[in-house]
Design an enzyme around this catalytic site. Structure first.
Site, PDB file in Angstrom:
ATOM      1  N   MET A 299       0.891  -1.166   0.000  1.00 20.44           N
ATOM      2  CA  MET A 299       0.000   0.000   0.000  1.00 20.44           C
ATOM      3  C   MET A 299       0.925   1.210   0.000  1.00 20.44           C
ATOM      4  O   MET A 299       1.545   1.520   1.001  1.00 20.44           O
ATOM      5  CB  MET A 299      -0.822  -0.046   1.299  1.00 20.44           C
ATOM      6  CG  MET A 299      -2.039   0.812   1.376  1.00 20.44           C
ATOM      7  SD  MET A 299      -1.673   2.561   1.517  1.00 20.44           S
ATOM      8  CE  MET A 299      -3.280   3.215   1.768  1.00 20.44           C
TER       9      MET A 299
ATOM     10  N   GLU B 277      30.951 -15.082  -0.316  1.00 21.40           N
ATOM     11  CA  GLU B 277      29.637 -14.647   0.183  1.00 21.40           C
ATOM     12  C   GLU B 277      28.573 -15.720  -0.064  1.00 21.40           C
ATOM     13  O   GLU B 277      27.677 -15.913   0.754  1.00 21.40           O
ATOM     14  CB  GLU B 277      29.255 -13.311  -0.463  1.00 21.40           C
ATOM     15  CG  GLU B 277      30.088 -12.162   0.118  1.00 21.40           C
ATOM     16  CD  GLU B 277      29.906 -10.837  -0.603  1.00 21.40           C
ATOM     17  OE1 GLU B 277      30.145  -9.794   0.018  1.00 21.40           O
ATOM     18  OE2 GLU B 277      29.550 -10.852  -1.800  1.00 21.40           O
TER      19      GLU B 277
ATOM     20  N   ASP C  29       1.209  -2.570  12.303  1.00 20.10           N
ATOM     21  CA  ASP C  29       0.384  -2.433  13.497  1.00 20.10           C
ATOM     22  C   ASP C  29      -0.299  -3.755  13.803  1.00 20.10           C
ATOM     23  O   ASP C  29      -0.341  -4.663  12.967  1.00 20.10           O
ATOM     24  CB  ASP C  29      -0.649  -1.317  13.299  1.00 20.10           C
ATOM     25  CG  ASP C  29      -1.504  -1.535  12.058  1.00 20.10           C
ATOM     26  OD1 ASP C  29      -2.293  -2.499  12.055  1.00 20.10           O
ATOM     27  OD2 ASP C  29      -1.382  -0.763  11.091  1.00 20.10           O
TER      28      ASP C  29
ATOM     29  N   GLY D 128       4.952   0.588   1.723  1.00 19.42           N
ATOM     30  CA  GLY D 128       6.219   1.283   1.520  1.00 19.42           C
ATOM     31  C   GLY D 128       7.160   0.904   2.648  1.00 19.42           C
ATOM     32  O   GLY D 128       7.737   1.759   3.314  1.00 19.42           O
TER      33      GLY D 128
HETATM   34  C1  GLA Z   1       7.087  -0.653  -1.896  1.00 21.19           C
HETATM   35  C2  GLA Z   1       7.613  -1.829  -1.095  1.00 21.19           C
HETATM   36  C3  GLA Z   1       8.830  -2.414  -1.775  1.00 21.19           C
HETATM   37  C4  GLA Z   1       8.466  -2.839  -3.162  1.00 21.19           C
HETATM   38  C5  GLA Z   1       7.874  -1.679  -3.941  1.00 21.19           C
HETATM   39  C6  GLA Z   1       7.323  -2.137  -5.271  1.00 21.19           C
HETATM   40  O1  GLA Z   1       7.949   0.418  -1.853  1.00 21.19           O
HETATM   41  O2  GLA Z   1       7.870  -1.469   0.217  1.00 21.19           O
HETATM   42  O3  GLA Z   1       9.346  -3.484  -1.028  1.00 21.19           O
HETATM   43  O4  GLA Z   1       7.546  -3.907  -3.087  1.00 21.19           O
HETATM   44  O5  GLA Z   1       6.828  -1.054  -3.232  1.00 21.19           O
HETATM   45  O6  GLA Z   1       6.756  -1.113  -5.997  1.00 21.19           O
END
Ligand code: GLA
Length: 731
Positions: free
Chosen positions: A479, A614, A534, A528
């Site tokens: 979202m 790695e 929550d 994001g």
């Molecule tokens: C958000 C999410 C990211 C990724 C982008 C894709 O920013 O937090 O992890 O999924 O969207 O657009």
């Protein structure tokens, strides 16, 4: 019995194992709050002191007694109209827009088991694990019922609160404010601990001293937000990590919220929590009800550590649900930071193949697989597979991944639409826009009106079609903007507050339908990163992408703040590439692994591009995570340092419930030449037991806790250490 009603003195006592919460119905029928603290047996109503207070008015019922004022007495659900001029929890207007009510005790009911809330997330429990108290308050003039709900989970040391308001009259009423909980504290010099932030920098712990006046945090963004988390701790000044009195308030809701802490003229403090009243205006037609979402309260007289343990336990066991609630989550690799929108079927397969060879268990296909979605300016809403880009159907793509022995997961953002999409062209009125006004855009997208069931139905139909046709074990539900231009093109044009509340119910309904249709699905929340981190979301998604900031050092702060309320298993955390895409910082692969392991673990880079050394570390990290996940998710979590104040190291540890095993994780902040040795003191061990470290060295629990362990300096900045101890005879 956890809930007691003393009929003679009109006192309710709610007892948990270590705490007591008390209320009293006074001589006029007002419900007063008398106590919340360590467990007591007494009736605490002797604490109420009535005095003649200038300019603190008296209810009519008090006649000539000027010593009784609700402006000074502690209340359970303070309302506007009572002569209380502090911040209130409730305010309602009648058909003539006149505000002011008088809520009086009417009746109560005690039942075995925990109440549930229709359409809303809430703490759940087996019938024998909880009791419910329902107190009905009534306003006779308005024909209004206000039912206060209390859930008591005695073993969890948790009390939940929620409120249901019903209009039993003939006129439409308007709720101006209907908060979920209010706690009055009679005395004390208090701080409010809260968690502020921003995108890519969520949940920074801040401790604010409460002076006279009101201090407020909250969100008007339509989501709980990156900026403030709906969890606070009210603490006495001298309370520390391991000592002192404090209580938490955790909102089980993912939309707008507000928490106000007000110190009044007499040095008393009121803390309220609920849906933010600004622009709330909720019309209540005759017989209509409104439910104010739940707040989880917990009290500790042993500092923040104990409070966190209680929240971790109740959220993990009584909020999170689903097939993955208590089981190990698959170690995943997500292609977002590896490719962004620039991928095709081959590239995805190459990433998955290399990861599977190193032991990674699930491939997650992030944004960009549908419609015309090749940048973040277009395609949202068009939930059909871009088979040209993927070079095959979703069934084929997922089958190829599964043939590698991996699970397959998919990203979605159901609440959003780009104007450049088929969905928007067909249904422009489904997006929040105000007629005649150009909408505010966020990430070039608009928000779909999820308060309308037909919109939720449409999105469900299209997304379910994709999921039905593929082998999908996991969904990441994103979202990606704050909500604006809230206007619902439906009959009656409900107010902004009502639309946003119904929007949240629509989002919860979407997730409930998703989980009902695919009961084995692992749902990871995201906004994001951690913009909707929550307890409301955790009812549906047992893990949430903690932040878009994958820099291990930034994550130390973010994960530290997050740990005060939320269990470690809820924290989605991945190893990403360096220089880090958000900060440009270069941090050792080992450190990135250890920090990411303190959560639900995964990778977010192309492992074809890392060195052989790695790759070897990936194999070891995968093994370590499989070995330690029980400790990490079911163990007790201890903060060993204060991440905001300690400048040499960040340290934390996990201890098995039965104290048989422990894992200490440490990150050194700085690199220095000829510097001091760092010592870390453990917590939570059995002092009398002998613990054996992985190198065979033996220590008593007492010495590890009281004297600690030395950490030798390694070469370079941000070095990390992981120390594992097993109680002797259990190896
Ligand atoms: C958000 C999410 C990211 C990724 C982008 C894709 O920013 O937090 O992890 O999924 O969207 O657009």
């Amino acid at each position: 019995m956890a809930i007691l009603w003393d009929d003679k003195n009109k006192v309710f006592s709610l007892h948990t194992k270590h705490t007591t919460y008390q209320m009293k119905v006074d001589q006029f029928g007002f419900l007063l709050h008398t106590y919340y603290g360590s467990r007591i047996q007494d009736d605490a109503s002797y604490l109420l002191v009535c005095q003649d207070r200038g300019f603190s008015p008296n209810p009519y019922e008090a006649e000539n007694d000027r010593t009784y004022s609700l402006d000074a007495l502690p209340q359970e659900y303070p309302f506007h109209g009572s002569g209380d001029y502090r911040t209130t929890a409730f305010d309602v207007c009648d058909g003539q827009n006149i505000s002011g009510c008088s809520l009086k005790f009417h009746s109560h009911q005690i039942i075995q088991g925990k109440y549930a809330l229709d359409g809303l997330p809430a703490v759940y429990a087996d019938v024998q694990q909880a009791e419910t108290l329902m107190i009905t308050l009534k306003d006779e003039r308005l024909h209004l019922d206000v039912v206060l709900y209390y859930g008591v989970l005695a073993d969890e040391d948790v009390i939940t609160r929620a409120v249901k308001i019903t209009n039993r009259g003939q006129q439409t009423l308007t709720l101006a404010k209907a908060l979920s909980a209010s706690v009055d504290v009679l005395t004390g010099d208090l701080d409010l601990v809260h968690f502020y932030g921003r995108h890519a920098g969520e949940r920074t712990m801040e401790r604010t001293h409460l002076e006279h006046g009101a201090f407020s945090i909250g969100s008007y963004r339509g989501t709980s937000s990156h900026q403030h988390n709906p969890f606070v701790i009210v603490a006495e000044r001298e309370t520390t990590e391991r000592s002192g009195n404090c209580f938490g308030m955790c909102f089980v809701y993912s939309g707008n919220f507000q928490c106000v802490a007000e110190k009044d003229q007499y040095g008393q403090t009121r803390v309220t929590m609920g849906i933010a009243p600004e622009r709330f205006q909720y019309e209540l037609a005759p017989l209509e009800s409104f439910t104010a979402p739940e707040v989880i309260l917990s009290y500790s007289d042993a500092g923040f550590e104990t409070l966190s343990h209680r929240y971790h336990h109740v959220i993990r066991h009584h909020v999170c649900r689903g097939a993955y609630k208590l089981t190990r989550r698959p170690i995943l690799i997500n292609n977002w930071e590896a490719t962004y929108f620039d991928f095709d079927g081959h590239k995805l397969f190459d990433i998955a193949k290399q990861a599977s060879e190193l032991g990674v268990e699930m491939m997650v296909l992030d944004d960009g697989w549908f419609g015309s979605r090749n940048s973040d300016n277009e395609g949202l809403g068009d939930w059909w597979v871009n088979e040209d880009k993927l070079q095959g159907s979703m069934r084929e793509v997922s089958a190829r991944i599964c043939a590698l022995g991996m699970k397959f997961g998919l990203w979605i953002e159901p609440e959003m639409v780009n104007e450049n999409s088929k969905l928007y062209r067909e249904h422009p009125d489904w997006a929040f826009t105000i007629p005649g006004k150009k909408p505010v855009r966020g990430r070039n997208q608009l928000v779909l009106d999820f308060s309308r069931p037909e919109v939720v139905d449409y999105v469900c139909d299209h997304i379910f079609k994709v999921l039905d046709d593929a082998h999908v074990s996991y969904v990441k539900m994103d979202m990606n903007r704050s909500i604006s231009d809230v206007y619902s093109a439906v009959k009656g044009q409900p107010s902004e507050g009502k639309v946003l509340y119904r929007y949240m119910l629509g989002v919860y309904d979407f997730m409930e339908r998703l989980l009902t249709r695919y009961p084995d699905l692992l749902l990871e929340g995201c906004s994001g990163g951690g913009g909707r981190f929550d307890a409301g979301m955790m009812y549906y998604s047992p893990q949430i992408w903690c932040s878009d900031n994958t820099d291990a050092i930034s994550r130390l702060h973010i994960q530290y703040g997050t740990s005060f309320a939320y269990p470690i298993s809820t924290v989605g955390s991945h190893v990403s590439t360096v220089p880090n895409h958000q900060t440009g910082r270069i941090v050792d692969f080992n450190t990135r692994g250890i920090v990411a392991m303190a959560g639900s673990f995964g990778y977010e880079l192309d492992l074809n591009l890392v060195s052989d050394a790695e790759k070897q570390q990936v194999r070891q990290q995968v093994e370590a995570y499989k070995k330690y996940w029980h400790l990490l998710h079911d163990g007790k979590y201890y903060r060993l340092t204060d991440c905001e104040r300690d400048h040499d190291k960040a340290a934390w540890m996990f201890v098995a419930e039965d104290q048989s095993e422990a894992l200490v994780q440490i990150v050194k902040w700085t690199a220095d030449c000829n510097g001091p040795v760092l010592y870390v003191r453990c917590r939570g061990l059995d002092p009398d037991a002998i613990y054996v470290a992985d190198d065979g060295q033996q220590y008593s629990g007492a010495v590890l806790m009281h004297a600690g362990i030395p950490v030798r300096a390694l070469w370079g900045e941000y070095q990390a250490y992981q120390l594992h101890f097993v109680r002797q005879n259990e190896q």
